[in-house]
Design an enzyme around this catalytic site. Sequence first.
Site, PDB file in Angstrom:
ATOM      1  N   HIS A 411      44.428  40.152  39.619  1.00  0.00           N
ATOM      2  CA  HIS A 411      44.560  40.911  39.051  1.00  0.00           C
ATOM      3  C   HIS A 411      43.100  41.710  37.801  1.00  0.00           C
ATOM      4  CE1 HIS A 411      49.244  39.808  38.851  1.00  0.00           C
ATOM      5  NE2 HIS A 411      48.758  39.805  40.618  1.00  0.00           N
TER       6      HIS A 411
HETATM    7  C1  LIG Z   1      45.016  37.078  45.952  1.00  0.00           C
HETATM    8  C2  LIG Z   1      45.348  38.319  45.289  1.00  0.00           C
HETATM    9  C3  LIG Z   1      47.069  38.488  45.483  1.00  0.00           C
HETATM   10  C4  LIG Z   1      47.474  39.077  44.755  1.00  0.00           C
HETATM   11  N1  LIG Z   1      48.900  39.048  44.794  1.00  0.00           N
HETATM   12  C5  LIG Z   1      49.559  40.067  44.617  1.00  0.00           C
HETATM   13  C6  LIG Z   1      51.190  40.270  44.717  1.00  0.00           C
HETATM   14  O1  LIG Z   1      51.352  39.704  45.161  1.00  0.00           O
HETATM   15  N2  LIG Z   1      50.957  42.010  43.743  1.00  0.00           N
HETATM   16  C7  LIG Z   1      50.498  43.279  43.706  1.00  0.00           C
HETATM   17  O2  LIG Z   1      51.240  44.207  42.970  1.00  0.00           O
HETATM   18  N3  LIG Z   1      49.140  42.534  43.029  1.00  0.00           N
HETATM   19  C8  LIG Z   1      48.885  41.708  44.264  1.00  0.00           C
HETATM   20  N4  LIG Z   1      47.244  41.639  44.039  1.00  0.00           N
HETATM   21  C9  LIG Z   1      46.367  42.934  43.254  1.00  0.00           C
HETATM   22  C10 LIG Z   1      46.408  43.701  44.401  1.00  0.00           C
HETATM   23  O3  LIG Z   1      45.879  43.506  45.481  1.00  0.00           O
HETATM   24  C11 LIG Z   1      45.287  44.462  43.461  1.00  0.00           C
HETATM   25  O4  LIG Z   1      45.283  45.141  42.184  1.00  0.00           O
HETATM   26  C12 LIG Z   1      44.733  46.297  44.366  1.00  0.00           C
HETATM   27  O5  LIG Z   1      45.108  46.140  45.785  1.00  0.00           O
HETATM   28  C13 LIG Z   1      43.763  47.104  43.974  1.00  0.00           C
HETATM   29  O6  LIG Z   1      44.249  47.890  44.462  1.00  0.00           O
HETATM   30  P1  LIG Z   1      42.838  49.111  44.225  1.00  0.00           P
HETATM   31  O7  LIG Z   1      43.143  50.193  45.101  1.00  0.00           O
HETATM   32  O8  LIG Z   1      42.479  49.321  42.727  1.00  0.00           O
HETATM   33  O9  LIG Z   1      41.140  47.682  45.316  1.00  0.00           O
HETATM   34  P2  LIG Z   1      41.782  47.343  46.525  1.00  0.00           P
HETATM   35  O10 LIG Z   1      43.190  47.215  47.209  1.00  0.00           O
HETATM   36  O11 LIG Z   1      40.762  46.388  45.665  1.00  0.00           O
HETATM   37  O12 LIG Z   1      40.459  47.748  47.451  1.00  0.00           O
HETATM   38  C14 LIG Z   1      39.817  48.300  46.943  1.00  0.00           C
HETATM   39  C15 LIG Z   1      38.418  48.484  48.846  1.00  0.00           C
HETATM   40  O13 LIG Z   1      37.735  49.658  48.279  1.00  0.00           O
HETATM   41  C16 LIG Z   1      36.669  48.587  49.228  1.00  0.00           C
HETATM   42  N5  LIG Z   1      34.791  49.076  48.773  1.00  0.00           N
HETATM   43  C17 LIG Z   1      34.388  48.725  47.376  1.00  0.00           C
HETATM   44  N6  LIG Z   1      33.240  49.292  47.379  1.00  0.00           N
HETATM   45  C18 LIG Z   1      33.339  49.704  48.152  1.00  0.00           C
HETATM   46  C19 LIG Z   1      31.628  51.190  48.369  1.00  0.00           C
HETATM   47  N7  LIG Z   1      31.007  51.064  47.476  1.00  0.00           N
HETATM   48  N8  LIG Z   1      31.372  51.457  49.496  1.00  0.00           N
HETATM   49  C20 LIG Z   1      32.841  51.519  50.758  1.00  0.00           C
HETATM   50  N9  LIG Z   1      33.875  50.730  50.283  1.00  0.00           N
HETATM   51  C21 LIG Z   1      34.070  49.864  49.062  1.00  0.00           C
HETATM   52  C22 LIG Z   1      36.502  47.203  48.902  1.00  0.00           C
HETATM   53  O14 LIG Z   1      35.699  46.542  50.203  1.00  0.00           O
HETATM   54  C23 LIG Z   1      38.038  47.357  49.445  1.00  0.00           C
HETATM   55  O15 LIG Z   1      38.644  46.714  50.627  1.00  0.00           O
HETATM   56  C24 LIG Z   1      46.493  39.876  44.303  1.00  0.00           C
HETATM   57  C25 LIG Z   1      45.150  40.620  44.704  1.00  0.00           C
HETATM   58  C26 LIG Z   1      44.616  39.783  45.257  1.00  0.00           C
HETATM   59  C27 LIG Z   1      42.860  39.032  45.321  1.00  0.00           C
END
Ligand SMILES: Cc1cc2nc3c(=O)[nH]c(=O)nc-3n(C[C@H](O)[C@H](O)[C@H](O)COP(=O)(O)OP(=O)(O)OC[C@H]3O[C@@H](n4cnc5c(N)ncnc54)[C@H](O)[C@@H]3O)c2cc1C
Length: 474
Positions: A411
């Site tokens: 997280h």
């Molecule tokens: C193993 C694991 C278990 C988890 N379990 C839970 C859970 O049970 N419940 C919960 O609420 N949360 C959980 N989380 C956390 C939750 O999944 C994340 O907090 C959330 O998905 C973050 O959302 P986000 O949109 O910020 O980033 P992400 O969902 O990580 O998405 C970001 C995306 O942007 C892409 N990206 C980054 N930089 C670039 C670039 N320069 N150009 C193009 N694309 C790019 C990445 O490749 C990625 O696909 C978990 C996380 C992990 C890793």
Amino acid sequence: MRTLDTEILVIGSGAGGASTAARLAAAGRQVVVVEEGPWVDPDAIEPFSLEEMVAKYRHHGSSAALGNPPIAYAEGRCVGGSTEVNSGLWHRLPPALAEEWRRTYQIEAFTPDVLDGYAELIEADQGVSYVPAAPPTSSALLERGATKLGWRSVEFPRVFRYDAAGRGTKQTMARTLVPKAVAAGSTIMPGCRVLKLVGRGSRITGARCRATRPDGTPEDLLVRAEHVFVCGGAIQSPALLQRSGIRRGIGGGLKLHPTIKIAARFPHPVDHDDVPMHRITEFAPNLTIGGSASRRAHVALALADSGALDPEALADWEHVSVYYAAIRSEGAGRVVAVPGVASPLVTYRLTEADVSRLARGLVHLGEALLAAGATELVPSVIGAPTVRRVEELAPWWDAVTRTQSNLMTVHLTSSIRMGETRDRTGTDSFGRVWGYENLRVNDASLLPDAPGVNPQAAIMTIAARNAEQFLAST
Ligand SMILES: Cc1cc2nc3c(=O)[nH]c(=O)nc-3n(C[C@H](O)[C@H](O)[C@H](O)COP(=O)(O)OP(=O)(O)OC[C@H]3O[C@@H](n4cnc5c(N)ncnc54)[C@H](O)[C@@H]3O)c2cc1C
């Protein structure tokens, strides 16, 4: 260089990016989503397998925030982002915390009725539900340990839909909002990494990307856009902005939930197909206790974190399950883009109080697991004794030190805070980057602090709210 024109460019397709793209596309806006990671059919790879780590995680799952101690962290890198690899546990942002953030950072339109309104819509749309039958043994054990000790425990809902036979399917972004955005006319480009944003003065005009042609060869691409949403997650979003020369309020104040683990052996086999949905919430929000993925490789890793992996300990790994204690930390970190290097430098500084809280978490987790019937506890602390009886837990208070503890987190938040207090935030109340007319962030980076609960619900709620505000204002 090939060029592509769109009204709106969304960078990243995870919880924040997919929520943004689906809403904007449904409103008839022209949207292109670029995603650095590959498109992987959600049914193609076994969840929690090593193959999944290779295909869907950044750096195959191993990244670290440097510090004393370093903290291992993981991010998804594929269409759907971290929602493809997470456990789907769903917890709305606690109202008291939302109120604290609203006051501290002067966030507009951040009241419980606004947030609950979006959360309800998302929950109905995504499918957030409880397990229809009895929870798996690994989960029931946590509940049992808590009940025996008179502690509160809760079964959390998950972003899952169940069929008539009770089979659950996690509603990841690649299954839900990404196809919705595409059905509404958006283009999604997997294998396309944004290297740098380009622009003039207070306007961003587009993004320089390294894309992948259908035959697998790389090509340089310029996506020109009237509006840009950066949704790369709490590590990659600040790194991209810094690479683009945007640094004010960007990358400092990174927050995470430091997590310490125990590999617990039971006299009977424990299921390993699912992740426990129960949590011990007696000490929440500053300390929560839950269970992790516990396939053979996870058990091996957890045992190795004790500093002494006895090969025989793995022989009956089906009897072992991995549990954790996670804290809300007083410390903070930084994300710093390093010129010429693809990945940013990430650092995190735990305070002394954080270390004490982790020790307390480990001891409480040990108490609960022994009360649940565990016969042997191996903590992720080098040199800490293996414990078989509750009287043996006391040495763990001193064993949890900066040099001996193996910590991790999944997280990550707060690297570009939102709010009207310009000196403490990187964006306004709705994710618009200070100093830019048409550049927005809409992902985990915006949360002003670590929420003390699983963050996906808060990220999606805030992303939906910000997308609606964008639609109303442009
Ligand atoms: C193993 C694991 C278990 C988890 N379990 C839970 C859970 O049970 N419940 C919960 O609420 N949360 C959980 N989380 C956390 C939750 O999944 C994340 O907090 C959330 O998905 C973050 O959302 P986000 O949109 O910020 O980033 P992400 O969902 O990580 O998405 C970001 C995306 O942007 C892409 N990206 C980054 N930089 C670039 C670039 N320069 N150009 C193009 N694309 C790019 C990445 O490749 C990625 O696909 C978990 C996380 C992990 C890793």
